[in-house]
Design a protein around this motif. Structure first.
Motif, PDB file in Angstrom:
ATOM      1  N   GLN A  13       0.842  -1.206   0.000  1.00  0.00           N
ATOM      2  CA  GLN A  13       0.000   0.000   0.000  1.00  0.00           C
ATOM      3  C   GLN A  13       0.873   1.250   0.000  1.00  0.00           C
ATOM      4  N   GLN A  71       2.289   1.716  -3.425  1.00  0.00           N
ATOM      5  CA  GLN A  71       1.264   2.205  -4.359  1.00  0.00           C
ATOM      6  C   GLN A  71       0.985   3.691  -4.149  1.00  0.00           C
ATOM      7  N   GLU A 100       3.200   0.522  -9.355  1.00  0.00           N
ATOM      8  CA  GLU A 100       2.110  -0.374  -9.756  1.00  0.00           C
ATOM      9  C   GLU A 100       2.425  -1.780  -9.274  1.00  0.00           C
ATOM     10  N   VAL A 101       1.504  -2.394  -8.534  1.00  0.00           N
ATOM     11  CA  VAL A 101       1.691  -3.754  -8.021  1.00  0.00           C
ATOM     12  C   VAL A 101       0.713  -4.672  -8.749  1.00  0.00           C
TER      13      VAL A 101
END
Ligand code: SF4
Length: 439
Positions: A13, A16, A21-22
């Motif tokens: 988190q 991000q 970008e995950v």
């Protein structure tokens, strides 16, 4: 005391929120190279492929993810890391790598037993002297604790079952006292490096780098590797950031291994470089020499031992013939403290789409029965912590090995310990695998 699974989610988190970008739900299955043999990225696997290899109506081809630099962080015995090490001969001149298997459970305990922050480490029992093993118990908040047992994969007796040793370890009065009245809520297992600096491969190739346990960074004496994974990830990132700022791409990030050599981590790993290798010589020698190297010498101002042990051979070569070893009789699980494998696998949250190719590949078909079963009494039916491998008789009375690939919890032990190195772990479809939510 915190759950590493939750730390990783929190980190995702945070990343991000910084614009990273995950992509979850996809496994990287292939390293991509350009015509100059430089790493240019990875490809994800195809989705919707049936067990027989044919595309189904849900077929979707994998995608290529390319970058100026690709950093591999798959954990111990990463399937792409292993390919890179072979492809670029990164381990040439280094000692063979040494691994352990770690098994772990999370428990919700009786509030009267809760002592958040409590750490218990054990060594030895119930292992025999020719096998290395030790346990841990960490009390977390919310009446939860994690317990686990680690066994060196250089053990010789093929009758040994790491899963059963772990179940037996929990019955020791010092551990049982914390668990009585509680309930198990999660189970998992994973191969771990033994943190031998003499086995570390080169960590950079044109366009790519290996970090964390994918390379083999771990401090076995301190039973921790997360700090090494974070530190080497940071060093690789700093090297890549500097390279990008200079307008470079797809070259060798030489600044990363150079920074590692000058880091506190390199000093820390050197100070415990012999830890596992002393235990290979027996628990008594291991205990004495650990005291000498970790307490006596530092007390005299000598932080790094003046001697270096070498790892003579890979773990799979340590297995002895079954008929030369004593079978081990394990107690039956009581369903309260100790459990069987099927109920444990259920608690790993594992899921694999049934209709997909088996992701545990064999180089040769006849070896499981002719060698594994006849010579070593089918050790994979004991070392696999998920009961994936079973030896059955067909109607004609012929032995065959059945692979229950849907149970696989991705520990990589079979890829390491198989006596003829005939098993190759590959990534299954999509994000299939164990669901380690609270581990
Ligand atoms: S099949 Fe191999 S990787 Fe999967 S759980 Fe068993 S030993 Fe681990």
């Amino acid at each position: 005391m915190i759950s590493l699974g939750r730390v990783v989610k929190w980190l995702a988190q945070h990343a991000q929120s910084l614009g990273v970008e995950v992509y979850s739900g996809f496994a990287a299955t292939e390293v991509l190279y350009d015509e100059q043999d430089r790493v240019i990225g990875i490809a994800t696997g195809d989705m919707g492929v049936a067990r027989d290899g044919r595309p189904t109506s849900a077929f979707a081809p994998g995608v290529e993810l390319c970058g100026k630099y690709t950093v591999f962080a798959e954990g111990a015995r990463g399937h792409l890391g292993r390919e890179l090490i072979q492809h670029f001969s990164l381990a040439e001149g280094r000692d063979p790598v040494s691994f352990s298997i770690g098994l772990k459970e999370v428990w919700e305990v009786d509030p009267s037993h809760a002592k958040p922050g409590l750490v218990v480490h054990t060594a030895g029992w119930p292992m025999q002297d020719d096998a290395f093993g030790g346990g841990f118990l960490y009390q977390m908040e919310d009446n939860r604790l994690s317990v686990g047992f680690v066994i060196g994969l250089d053990y010789g007796n093929p009758w040994l079952s790491p899963f059963e040793e772990f179940q037996r370890w929990k019955t020791h009065p010092a551990i049982r006292a914390h668990l009585e009245g509680g309930r198990r809520i999660a189970y998992g297992a994973r191969a771990i490096n033994n943190g031998l600096p003499g086995s570390l491969p080169k960590t950079v190739v044109p366009g790519g780098a290996l970090v964390g346990c994918d390379a083999g960074y771990l401090n076995a004496a301190r039973i921790k590797g997360s700090h090494a994974a974070i530190k080497t990830g940071m060093l690789a990132a700093e090297a890549a950031h500097q390279a990008l700022a200079e307008g470079r791409s797809h070259d060798v990030l030489a600044a990363y291994p150079a920074a590692f050599e000058n880091s506190w981590l390199a000093k820390e790993l050197q100070a415990s470089r012999n830890f596992k290798l002393w235990f290979k010589r027996g628990n008594a020698i291991g205990t004495v020499m650990t005291c000498v190297e970790q307490w006596l010498l530092p007390g005299l101002g000598i932080r790094t031992p003046p001697w270096t042990l070498r790892n003579p051979h890979p773990d799979h070569l340590s297995l002895r013939r079954a008929d030369a070893c004593e079978p081990i009789a394990y107690p039956k699980p009581d369903g309260r403290l100790s459990f069987d494998r099927p109920s444990s696998v259920y608690q790993s949250g594992v899921h694999h789409e049934d209709n997909q190719p088996v992701h545990l590949k064999m180089h040769k078909d006849g070896v499981p029965v002719e060698v594994n079963q006849r010579v070593f009494a089918g050790p994979e039916s004991r070392y696999c912590p998920a009961g994936v491998y079973e030896f059955l008789k067909d109607e004609a009375g012929e032995s065959r090995r059945q692979i229950n690939a849907q149970n696989c919890i991705h520990c990589k032990t079979c890829d390491i310990k198989d006596p003829t190195q005939n098993i190759v772990w590959t990534a299954p479809q999509g994000g299939d695998g164990p669901g380690y939510d609270s581990m």
